[in-house]
Design a protein around this motif. Structure first.
Motif, mmCIF file in Angstrom:
data_model
loop_
_atom_site.group_PDB
_atom_site.id
_atom_site.type_symbol
_atom_site.label_atom_id
_atom_site.label_comp_id
_atom_site.label_asym_id
_atom_site.label_seq_id
_atom_site.Cartn_x
_atom_site.Cartn_y
_atom_site.Cartn_z
ATOM 1 N N GLU A 125 110.292 35.459 91.772
ATOM 2 C CA GLU A 125 110.103 34.143 92.910
ATOM 3 C C GLU A 125 109.886 35.061 94.116
ATOM 4 O OE1 GLU A 125 111.429 30.483 93.192
ATOM 5 O OE2 GLU A 125 110.775 29.571 95.279
ATOM 6 N N ASP A 126 110.568 36.150 94.653
ATOM 7 C CA ASP A 126 109.900 36.651 96.097
ATOM 8 C C ASP A 126 109.014 37.814 95.098
ATOM 9 O OD1 ASP A 126 111.741 36.188 97.380
ATOM 10 O OD2 ASP A 126 112.989 37.419 96.712
ATOM 11 N N GLU A 127 108.772 38.134 93.829
ATOM 12 C CA GLU A 127 108.148 39.323 93.464
ATOM 13 C C GLU A 127 106.577 38.122 93.118
ATOM 14 O OE1 GLU A 127 109.972 41.784 90.176
ATOM 15 O OE2 GLU A 127 109.555 40.087 89.758
ATOM 16 N N LEU A 128 106.831 36.977 92.947
ATOM 17 C CA LEU A 128 105.345 36.578 93.200
ATOM 18 C C LEU A 128 104.673 36.012 94.389
ATOM 19 C CD1 LEU A 128 103.261 34.609 91.123
ATOM 20 C CD2 LEU A 128 104.594 32.374 91.475
ATOM 21 N N PHE A 129 105.765 35.605 95.448
ATOM 22 C CA PHE A 129 105.459 35.667 96.655
ATOM 23 C C PHE A 129 104.859 36.832 97.339
ATOM 24 C CE2 PHE A 129 107.098 36.123 101.525
ATOM 25 C CZ PHE A 129 105.743 34.948 101.882
ATOM 26 N N SER A 130 105.179 37.769 97.174
ATOM 27 C CA SER A 130 104.870 39.137 97.835
ATOM 28 C C SER A 130 103.474 39.384 97.048
ATOM 29 C CB SER A 130 105.916 40.678 97.084
ATOM 30 O OG SER A 130 105.025 41.772 97.087
ATOM 31 N N MET A 131 102.632 39.384 96.371
ATOM 32 C CA MET A 131 101.692 39.347 95.524
ATOM 33 C C MET A 131 100.189 38.193 96.557
ATOM 34 S SD MET A 131 99.921 40.575 92.014
ATOM 35 C CE MET A 131 98.035 40.772 92.014
ATOM 36 N N THR A 132 101.351 37.241 96.460
ATOM 37 C CA THR A 132 100.176 35.982 97.115
ATOM 38 C C THR A 132 100.171 36.387 98.610
ATOM 39 O OG1 THR A 132 101.506 34.639 95.458
ATOM 40 C CG2 THR A 132 100.652 33.344 96.946
ATOM 41 N N ARG A 133 101.136 36.684 99.660
ATOM 42 C CA ARG A 133 101.481 37.041 100.713
ATOM 43 C C ARG A 133 100.597 37.870 100.818
ATOM 44 N NH1 ARG A 133 103.681 41.073 104.183
ATOM 45 N NH2 ARG A 133 103.863 40.853 105.512
ATOM 46 N N GLN A 134 100.061 38.782 99.521
ATOM 47 C CA GLN A 134 98.841 39.653 99.945
ATOM 48 C C GLN A 134 97.433 39.787 100.008
ATOM 49 O OE1 GLN A 134 98.572 43.290 97.103
ATOM 50 N NE2 GLN A 134 101.130 43.778 97.548
ATOM 51 N N HIS A 135 97.355 38.495 99.018
ATOM 52 C CA HIS A 135 96.027 38.016 99.052
ATOM 53 C C HIS A 135 96.134 36.918 99.983
ATOM 54 C CE1 HIS A 135 96.832 38.094 94.655
ATOM 55 N NE2 HIS A 135 95.629 39.227 94.752
ATOM 56 N N ALA A 136 96.694 36.378 100.648
ATOM 57 C CA ALA A 136 96.742 34.965 101.798
ATOM 58 C C ALA A 136 96.475 36.447 103.072
ATOM 59 C CB ALA A 136 97.884 34.640 102.200
ATOM 60 N N LEU A 137 97.369 37.150 103.630
ATOM 61 C CA LEU A 137 96.621 38.059 103.960
ATOM 62 C C LEU A 137 95.517 39.022 104.884
ATOM 63 C CD1 LEU A 137 99.518 40.238 105.236
ATOM 64 C CD2 LEU A 137 99.046 38.475 106.199
ATOM 65 N N SER A 138 94.934 39.216 103.359
ATOM 66 C CA SER A 138 93.814 39.678 103.055
ATOM 67 C C SER A 138 92.130 38.400 103.048
ATOM 68 C CB SER A 138 93.424 40.093 101.138
ATOM 69 O OG SER A 138 92.273 40.229 101.596
ATOM 70 N N ALA A 139 93.372 37.251 103.172
ATOM 71 C CA ALA A 139 91.803 35.929 103.563
ATOM 72 C C ALA A 139 92.157 36.168 105.111
ATOM 73 C CB ALA A 139 92.487 34.853 102.935
ATOM 74 N N VAL A 140 92.996 35.860 105.215
ATOM 75 C CA VAL A 140 93.236 36.270 107.067
ATOM 76 C C VAL A 140 92.173 37.351 107.740
ATOM 77 C CG1 VAL A 140 94.471 36.230 109.259
ATOM 78 C CG2 VAL A 140 95.144 35.152 107.249
ATOM 79 N N ARG A 141 91.942 38.329 107.181
ATOM 80 C CA ARG A 141 90.917 39.300 108.006
ATOM 81 C C ARG A 141 89.506 39.383 107.370
ATOM 82 N NH1 ARG A 141 95.035 42.612 105.549
ATOM 83 N NH2 ARG A 141 94.748 43.230 103.530
ATOM 84 N N PHE A 142 89.528 38.008 106.681
ATOM 85 C CA PHE A 142 88.455 37.992 106.143
ATOM 86 C C PHE A 142 87.607 36.116 107.661
ATOM 87 C CE2 PHE A 142 88.291 40.614 102.675
ATOM 88 C CZ PHE A 142 87.038 41.585 103.178
ATOM 89 N N GLY A 143 88.564 35.818 108.080
ATOM 90 C CA GLY A 143 88.552 34.823 108.923
ATOM 91 C C GLY A 143 89.163 33.109 108.742
ATOM 92 N N THR A 144 89.091 33.780 107.162
ATOM 93 C CA THR A 144 89.879 32.091 106.630
ATOM 94 C C THR A 144 91.229 31.577 107.026
ATOM 95 O OG1 THR A 144 89.379 32.502 104.625
ATOM 96 C CG2 THR A 144 91.373 30.896 104.291
ATOM 97 N N THR A 145 91.299 30.327 108.158
ATOM 98 C CA THR A 145 92.560 29.900 108.573
ATOM 99 C C THR A 145 93.258 29.218 108.247
ATOM 100 O OG1 THR A 145 91.218 29.027 110.292
ATOM 101 C CG2 THR A 145 91.951 31.026 111.133
ATOM 102 N N THR A 146 92.770 28.580 107.096
ATOM 103 C CA THR A 146 93.483 27.281 106.343
ATOM 104 C C THR A 146 92.785 27.266 105.103
ATOM 105 O OG1 THR A 146 92.908 25.777 107.959
ATOM 106 C CG2 THR A 146 93.400 24.559 105.779
ATOM 107 N N ILE A 147 93.715 27.208 103.931
ATOM 108 C CA ILE A 147 93.222 27.856 102.775
ATOM 109 C C ILE A 147 94.712 27.040 102.347
ATOM 110 C CG2 ILE A 147 96.169 29.582 102.617
ATOM 111 C CD1 ILE A 147 93.245 31.602 101.216
ATOM 112 N N GLU A 148 93.517 26.531 100.220
ATOM 113 C CA GLU A 148 94.030 25.555 99.139
ATOM 114 C C GLU A 148 94.585 27.018 98.599
ATOM 115 O OE1 GLU A 148 93.161 22.960 95.975
ATOM 116 O OE2 GLU A 148 92.938 25.431 96.170
#
Ligand code: NIG
Ligand code: FE
Length: 417
Positions: A125-148
């Motif tokens: 679960e932690d490995e999956l979280f860490s990769m998902t977190r990277q993607h979500a942080l990248s989305a934030v840098r491109f201006g995303t504030t809400t995500i499905e």
């Protein structure tokens, strides 16, 4: 509660009339050339022309003032369709597709989605979280504030729940609103090969009840309705069970072939039908009448080298449109709404304002979040993005780089260039 004043901004925001914007309203955007936003406790308390906002508030009551230096301000993006919770990339598959392999053929041979399933099942679960977190942080840098974010790489009850817990944790630990969608019907897993109806039984009788029993933030159920994946009848069974269990409905429809997914979305009055590369005029009209939102994913057409969804015809038929990344390891590996914005304007011929509405307000409606996000209105979250440009056209014009200077979530800077 902290009060902040953001002044000296060129504000562009969709006009929220209480329903998704469609047809000639698809591009309804208000422009305040010298705008200000007053926030209180992370929500918008006032917005308008700077002189009006300043006249209505005493500077003494403002805790912090931010000079936006004439930059363009738009609502934070709502990425309404992603599969960014995965455990491994699929670069080899991408290379095979470059060499001519067909996406659905790769899946039939046990690759594609099924290779992501093997990786998710094997990951902690932690490995999956860490990769998902990277993607979500990248989305934030491109201006995303809400995500499905969708599940759908577990395909057994425990692994699907693991994904949904990870997705929920993203919303708890990152400064993002996260909406989760159960996509147990993303593919038929290997252990059910040749017995797809038994897998549908498992989804209906075990997975959906387990998902809703968690009382988590999972709001929607989605199905990949496609040749060789789930038929219309199977999709209908799953979605009807999901509706009975209280979930909203989404469908991956007409992505590669028109097997009746868009027609089903209309028939079930689904919240959204997503992809729609092959949707017919009759089904576009039926969806518009049924109140369905079309979520278009042009980065997927780009990566699969397919024809784009007929966006102009959809606007003409009055189907409200959202655009999203589809961020996933197979058909569209990007977290960038600016990239998708550019494709929408240049290749699907949406106007800049239509694409702005599609990436903010209509996307918020498509994930049942429009009460809180999607436009800059009093009472909504102070979620917005500062762009290095005179207007949102910069998102399409300055290609391949990010014009995002700063991102605010509930009035807090969550990214600064
Ligand atoms: O939206 N079509 C189904 N799902 C994704 C792709 C998932 C994958 O290939 O991993 C899509 O294109
Ligand atoms: Fe998808």
């Amino acid at each position: 509660m902290t009060r902040k004043l953001f002044r000296n901004g060129r504000i562009f925001t969709p006009i929220d009339r209480g329903t998704p914007l469609a047809g000639k309203h698809q591009g309804e955007v208000a422009h305040l050339p010298n705008g200000a936003i007053l926030t209180k406790g992370g929500l918008i308390e006032a917005i308008g022309d700077e002189t009006e906002v300043l006249a209505a508030v005493s500077r003494r009551d403002v805790d912090e003032e931010v000079n936006c230096r004439g930059h363009c301000i738009i609502p934070g993006f709502v990425d309404s369709h992603t599969h960014m919770c995965f455990a491994a990339r699929r670069e080899d598959e991408f290379i095979s597709r470059l060499e001519g392999a067909d996406y659905l053929e790769v899946l039939r041979r046990g690759g594609g989605i099924l290779s992501s399933v093997r990786a998710v099942r094997a990951a902690s679960e932690d490995e999956l979280f860490s990769m998902t977190r990277q993607h979500a942080l990248s989305a934030v840098r491109f201006g995303t504030t809400t995500i499905e974010i969708k599940s759908g790489y577990g395909l057994d009850t425990e692994s699907e729940l693991k994904m949904l817990r990870v997705i929920e944790r993203i919303g708890q630990e990152l400064p993002l609103d996260v909406v989760s969608t159960f996509l147990g019907a993303h593919a038929v897993p290997e252990e059910y090969a040749g017995a797809p109806n038994d897998y549908v039984d498992l989804i209906v009788h075990e997975m959906i009840p387990a998902v809703v029993a968690r009382q988590s933030s999972t709001r929607f159920c989605d199905v990949f309705c496609e040749e060789g994946v789930f038929t219309v009848d199977q999709s209908r069974r799953i979605l009807e069970a999901a509706r009975k269990a209280g979930l909203g409905l989404k469908i991956h429809a007409d992505e590669v072939n028109d097997v009746g997914g868009a027609a089903l979305a209309a028939d079930l009055h689904a919240t959204s039908a997503e992809h729609l590369l092959r949707a017919s005029d009759a089904n576009i009209r039926a969806m518009a009448h049924a109140g369905v939102i079309g979520i278009l994913l042009p980065a997927t057409a780009y990566s699969l080298r397919k024809e784009y969804a007929p966006a102009r015809r959809m606007v003409d038929h009055g189907l409200p449109l959202a655009i999203a990344t589809d961020c996933n390891p197979g058909t569209s590996y990007t977290e960038s709404i600016p990239f998708v914005f550019g494709l929408s304007v240049l290749n699907m011929r949406l106007s800049v304002y239509e694409a702005l509405v599609a990436s903010t307000l209509n996307a918020a409606y498509a994930v049942h979040m429009a009460e809180h996000v999607g436009s800059l209105d009093v009472g909504k979250n102070a979620d917005f993005v500062l762009l290095d440009g005179d207007g949102p056209v910069i998102l399409a014009y300055h290609a391949g780089v990010s014009p995002v200077l700063q991102v605010y979530k509930r009035a807090e800077a969550i990214y600064s260039e």
